[in-house]
Design a protein around this motif. Structure first.
Motif, PDB file in Angstrom:
ATOM      1  N   GLY A 164       1.997 -11.394   4.784  1.00  0.00           N
ATOM      2  CA  GLY A 164       0.744 -10.642   4.629  1.00  0.00           C
ATOM      3  C   GLY A 164       0.770  -8.951   4.739  1.00  0.00           C
ATOM      4  N   LEU A 165       1.639  -8.637   5.365  1.00  0.00           N
ATOM      5  CA  LEU A 165       1.856  -7.245   5.315  1.00  0.00           C
ATOM      6  C   LEU A 165       2.359  -6.604   4.136  1.00  0.00           C
ATOM      7  CD1 LEU A 165       3.464  -6.654   8.964  1.00  0.00           C
ATOM      8  CD2 LEU A 165       1.340  -5.944   8.244  1.00  0.00           C
ATOM      9  N   ALA A 166       3.180  -7.399   3.715  1.00  0.00           N
ATOM     10  CA  ALA A 166       3.800  -6.767   2.090  1.00  0.00           C
ATOM     11  C   ALA A 166       2.677  -6.937   1.243  1.00  0.00           C
ATOM     12  CB  ALA A 166       4.842  -7.919   1.788  1.00  0.00           C
ATOM     13  N   ARG A 167       1.516  -7.898   1.155  1.00  0.00           N
ATOM     14  CA  ARG A 167       0.828  -8.008   0.312  1.00  0.00           C
ATOM     15  C   ARG A 167      -0.321  -6.838   0.574  1.00  0.00           C
ATOM     16  NH1 ARG A 167      -3.987 -11.766  -0.672  1.00  0.00           N
ATOM     17  NH2 ARG A 167      -5.275 -10.306  -2.206  1.00  0.00           N
ATOM     18  N   ARG A 168      -0.548  -6.384   1.880  1.00  0.00           N
ATOM     19  CA  ARG A 168      -1.458  -5.405   2.322  1.00  0.00           C
ATOM     20  C   ARG A 168      -0.945  -4.125   1.780  1.00  0.00           C
ATOM     21  NH1 ARG A 168      -5.915  -6.069   5.958  1.00  0.00           N
ATOM     22  NH2 ARG A 168      -6.429  -8.383   5.979  1.00  0.00           N
ATOM     23  N   ALA A 169       0.256  -3.720   1.786  1.00  0.00           N
ATOM     24  CA  ALA A 169       0.925  -2.621   1.272  1.00  0.00           C
ATOM     25  C   ALA A 169       0.699  -2.406  -0.153  1.00  0.00           C
ATOM     26  CB  ALA A 169       2.323  -2.573   1.801  1.00  0.00           C
ATOM     27  N   ILE A 170       0.904  -3.525  -0.789  1.00  0.00           N
ATOM     28  CA  ILE A 170       0.965  -3.449  -2.305  1.00  0.00           C
ATOM     29  C   ILE A 170      -0.708  -3.444  -2.610  1.00  0.00           C
ATOM     30  CG2 ILE A 170       1.125  -4.839  -4.420  1.00  0.00           C
ATOM     31  CD1 ILE A 170       3.580  -6.136  -3.118  1.00  0.00           C
ATOM     32  N   ASP A 171      -1.393  -3.982  -2.189  1.00  0.00           N
ATOM     33  CA  ASP A 171      -2.858  -3.897  -2.571  1.00  0.00           C
ATOM     34  C   ASP A 171      -3.291  -2.447  -1.952  1.00  0.00           C
ATOM     35  OD1 ASP A 171      -3.135  -6.449  -3.292  1.00  0.00           O
ATOM     36  OD2 ASP A 171      -4.118  -7.031  -1.322  1.00  0.00           O
ATOM     37  N   ARG A 172      -3.010  -1.924  -1.158  1.00  0.00           N
ATOM     38  CA  ARG A 172      -3.338  -0.340  -0.655  1.00  0.00           C
ATOM     39  C   ARG A 172      -2.755   0.494  -1.912  1.00  0.00           C
ATOM     40  NH1 ARG A 172      -2.972   1.467   5.395  1.00  0.00           N
ATOM     41  NH2 ARG A 172      -4.464  -0.412   5.237  1.00  0.00           N
ATOM     42  N   ASN A 173      -1.614   0.357  -2.130  1.00  0.00           N
ATOM     43  CA  ASN A 173      -0.956   1.097  -3.194  1.00  0.00           C
ATOM     44  C   ASN A 173      -1.639   1.145  -4.567  1.00  0.00           C
ATOM     45  OD1 ASN A 173       1.029   1.738  -1.206  1.00  0.00           O
ATOM     46  ND2 ASN A 173       2.513   0.943  -2.206  1.00  0.00           N
ATOM     47  N   ASP A 174      -2.076  -0.029  -4.871  1.00  0.00           N
ATOM     48  CA  ASP A 174      -2.982  -0.037  -5.921  1.00  0.00           C
ATOM     49  C   ASP A 174      -4.365   0.594  -6.150  1.00  0.00           C
ATOM     50  OD1 ASP A 174      -0.931  -1.937  -7.253  1.00  0.00           O
ATOM     51  OD2 ASP A 174      -2.280  -3.719  -6.564  1.00  0.00           O
ATOM     52  N   VAL A 175      -4.785   0.667  -5.060  1.00  0.00           N
ATOM     53  CA  VAL A 175      -6.155   1.732  -4.888  1.00  0.00           C
ATOM     54  C   VAL A 175      -5.994   2.916  -4.432  1.00  0.00           C
ATOM     55  CG1 VAL A 175      -7.537  -0.480  -4.530  1.00  0.00           C
ATOM     56  CG2 VAL A 175      -6.784   0.872  -2.605  1.00  0.00           C
TER      57      VAL A 175
END
Length: 507
Positions: A164-175
Motif C-alpha cells: 500500500g505504501l508503494a502504491r501511495r507513493a506512486i499515486d502521489r508522484n503522478d499528481v
C-alpha cells in the motif's frame, strides 16, 4: 457525506466483519489455535511474565513477536482475562488488516471508491476464514491464522501495508509533478521493512523479494520507483542487522528449517496438505475462490497497466506475484510448514481493493443511505451473533484445566511438564513459574519460554497427558513412587518431599 464520515463508516463495517470472522473461528475446532495451542500462548506468557516482574531471559524462535506482544500487553490492561484478551486481539488483528488494505486501496482523492475496495478485500478474508475449521496447526487453512497472536499476524499486516505504501507513493508522484519522489512515504516504507524484519525475517521472503521484483520491473520506465525499491531493501537489511544485539533471545535462527535437498519431500508434503484441504468441508470452495482470485489478479494487472494506472497495477501484480514466488520458494528451499504459505491467501485480497478502479466513470459507487444501511445491518449482525458467540467461546469452562491450576497453586510448590502438556496450565497460573517446561528426560526445554523459570533447579511433581511421551525418570525413581491425581485429560504425579533435579537446558 464528508470524507471523515465515510472513513468512520468504513471502519465501523470493518469492525463488524472482524467480530464476525473471529466469532466463527472461535466457535469452530480452530479455536484450539486461538486459545489453547502451545505455540499460540507464547505472547500471553511474555505479557504474564512482565506483569509479575520476572527477570526476562527468553528463548524465542527466529520470530520475536514484538508487535504482537505490545498489542497483547495493551489489551491485557483491560483486565478481561486470558481467553477474552486473546479473542479481542484476534479482532484487532483483522482490523489492522483492514487498515493495511485501506492504504493499498489508495487515497480518496486519487482512487475510485477506496473504502469499498478495502472492505471488499476484508470480506474476502472473512469468507476464507469462515471455511476453515480444523484444529490442526499444520492444515492448509491459512486465513484464520491471522486471528492468533503468534502465527505471523504482524508480518501479514506489514506485507500488505508495504504494498500500500508503494502504491501511495506512486499515486502521489503522478499528481505532484513538482515533487519527483514522495520522500515521506519512501522513509515510511523503509521503517516498516526494518521493523518487520527485526521481528520476523520471513517478511523478506513475503514482501521484500516479491514487492521488490514488481517495483524493479516498473522502475525501468519510472526512475522514481527505484527509490521505493531501494528503501524496501535497505530497510530490510537494517532490520536484519538490528537483530544482532538480540541474538541471545533467538534460540533458533531458522536456518535449520531450510534444506534445498528436500525439495521433493517438500513438494509431496504440500501436495498432501492441498489434497486434504480439497477433501475437507468447504475446502474445495475456498481453493476455488483462491484460484479465481489468483487468475483475477493477473487479468486486473493487465487492465490497469493498459490504462496506465501504475500504482493500482502494482497492487494487483502483488496479488499473484507474491503467492507465486513464496510457494515456489518454499518448495525449492525444502520447507515443511503450512504457515509459510500465508501470502497465497492474503496477497490476492490486494486485487479486490483496486477492482473499483475498473468501474465506469459515470457509475455512482457509494450513496449515503445504502452505506448507512449496510453498516447498521453489519453492526446488528455482529452484536447479535458475533459478540455473544465470542463471549461464549472465551468463557467456556474447562474443568480439567481448572483442576491442574487449582492443585498447582494450592501445593505452593513447583512442578514440571512437557511442551504440549504444560503450557496451557502454566499460562493460567497466577504465577507461571509454578510450572516449568521440561522434555521427557527432565531437561529444561528452553523453547518459547523464559529461561529464568529454570532457576528453581528442581520440581516435585509432574503434569502428564496423552499429548506427550512418557517421562524417563532418574535411576531409582519411578512413577509408582508418586501419588497420582486425576484431572480429566491431565494426570498429576506428586513425588511429595522428594524432588527431581532439572537437567541441562536444551532448545
Amino acid at each position: 457525506m464528508p470524507r471523515w464520515g465515510r472513513e468512520l463508516l468504513g471502519w465501523t463495517v470493518a469492525a463488524a466483519i472482524a467480530i464476525a470472522a473471529v466469532a466463527v473461528v472461535a466457535a469452530s475446532p480452530r479455536s484450539e489455535l486461538l486459545f489453547r495451542d502451545g505455540d499460540s500462548l507464547v505472547t500471553t506468557l511474555v505479557v504474564h511474565s512482565l506483569a509479575i516482574g520476572q527477570p526476562q531471559d527468553w528463548a524465542m524462535s527466529s520470530v520475536l513477536f514484538l508487535p504482537e506482544i505490545a498489542v497483547l500487553w495493551m489489551l491485557s490492561l483491560l483486565g478481561l482475562g486470558i481467553n477474552a484478551t486473546l479473542a479481542l486481539a484476534g479482532v484487532v488483528n483483522v482490523l489492522a488488516l483492514y487498515g493495511a488494505l485501506r492504504v493499498a486501496a489508495g487515497s480518496a482523492l486519487r482512487a475510485r471508491a477506496p473504502i469499498a475496495g478495502a472492505l471488499l478485500g476484508l470480506t474476502g478474508f472473512a469468507l476464507l476464514a469462515a471455511t476453515e475449521g480444523s484444529a490442526s496447526r499444520d492444515a492448509l487453512e491459512l486465513a484464520s491464522l491471522l486471528t492468533t497472536t503468534t502465527y505471523y499476524s504482524a508480518t501479514v499486516v506489514a506485507a500488505v501495508l508495504g504494498v500500500g505504501l508503494a502504491r501511495r507513493a506512486i499515486d502521489r508522484n503522478d499528481v505532484s509533478r513538482g515533487t519527483p519522489v514522495a520522500w515521506g512515504l519512501v522513509v515510511t516504507l523503509a521503517l516498516v521493512a526494518a521493523a518487520s524484519v527485526l521481528t520476523n525475517p520471513l517478511f523478506a521472503a513475503w514482501a521484500t523479494v516479491p514487492l521488490g521484483a514488481v517495483l524493479v520491473v516498473v522502475a525501468w520506465r519510472r526512475a522514481d520507483v527505484w527509490w521505493m525499491a531501494g528503501a524496501l531493501v535497505t530497510g530490510s537489511i537494517i532490520g536484519y542487522l538490528a537483530r544482532m544485539p538480540l541474538a541471545h533471545l533467538i534460540a533458533n535462527t531458522g536456518a535449520g528449517y531450510i534444506d534445498p535437498s528436500q525439495w521433493r519431500a517438500s513438494l509431496d508434503y504440500y501436495g498432501v496438505l492441498l489434497a486434504d484441504r480439497w477433501s475437507a468441508p468447504w475446502g474445495a470452495a475456498s481453493l476455488l475462490l483462491i484460484g479465481a482470485l489468483w487468475a483475477g489478479s493477473i487479468a486486473v494487472t493487465r487492465q490497469l497497466a493498459a490504462r496506465r494506472r501504475v500504482g493500482a497495477a502494482i497492487v494487483a501484480a502483488c496479488g499473484w506475484v507474491m503467492p507465486l514466488l513464496v510457494i515456489v520458494g518454499a518448495v525449492v528451499l525444502g520447507t515443511h510448514a503450512a504457515r509459510y504459505l500465508q501470502p497465497a491467501v492474503f496477497a490476492p485480497l490486494l486485487t479486490l481493493t483496486v477492482l473499483p478502479a475498473l468501474l465506469p466513470d459515470r457509475l455512482t459507487v457509494t450513496r449515503l443511505v445504502p452505506a448507512v444501511g449496510t453498516a447498521a445491518v453489519a453492526l446488528v449482525a455482529a452484536a447479535g451473533l458475533g459478540i455473544p458467540s465470542l463471549v461464549a467461546a472465551a468463557t467456556a469452562p474447562d474443568a480439567d484445566l481448572d483442576c491442574v491450576v487449582r492443585w498447582t497453586e494450592d501445593s505452593g510448590r513447583t512442578g514440571g511438564g512437557q511442551f504440549w502438556t504444560v503450557r496451557l496450565p502454566k499460562t493460567h497460573l497466577a504465577d507461571p513459574r509454578g510450572l516449568v517446561q521440561l522434555d521427557h528426560q527432565l531437561r529444561g526445554y528452553a523453547w518459547l519460554m523464559n529461561r529464568d523459570d529454570f532457576a528453581v533447579g528442581e520440581v516435585s511433581f509432574l503434569v502428564m497427558d496423552d499429548q506427550s511421551p512418557a517421562f524417563e525418570l532418574p535411576a531409582g525413581v519411578s512413577l509408582s513412587d508418586a501419588e497420582m491425581t486425576a484431572c480429566g485429560r491431565y494426570t498429576i504425579a506428586d513425588f511429595g518431599d522428594r524432588t527431581l533435579p532439572i537437567g541441562p537446558l536444551r532448545s
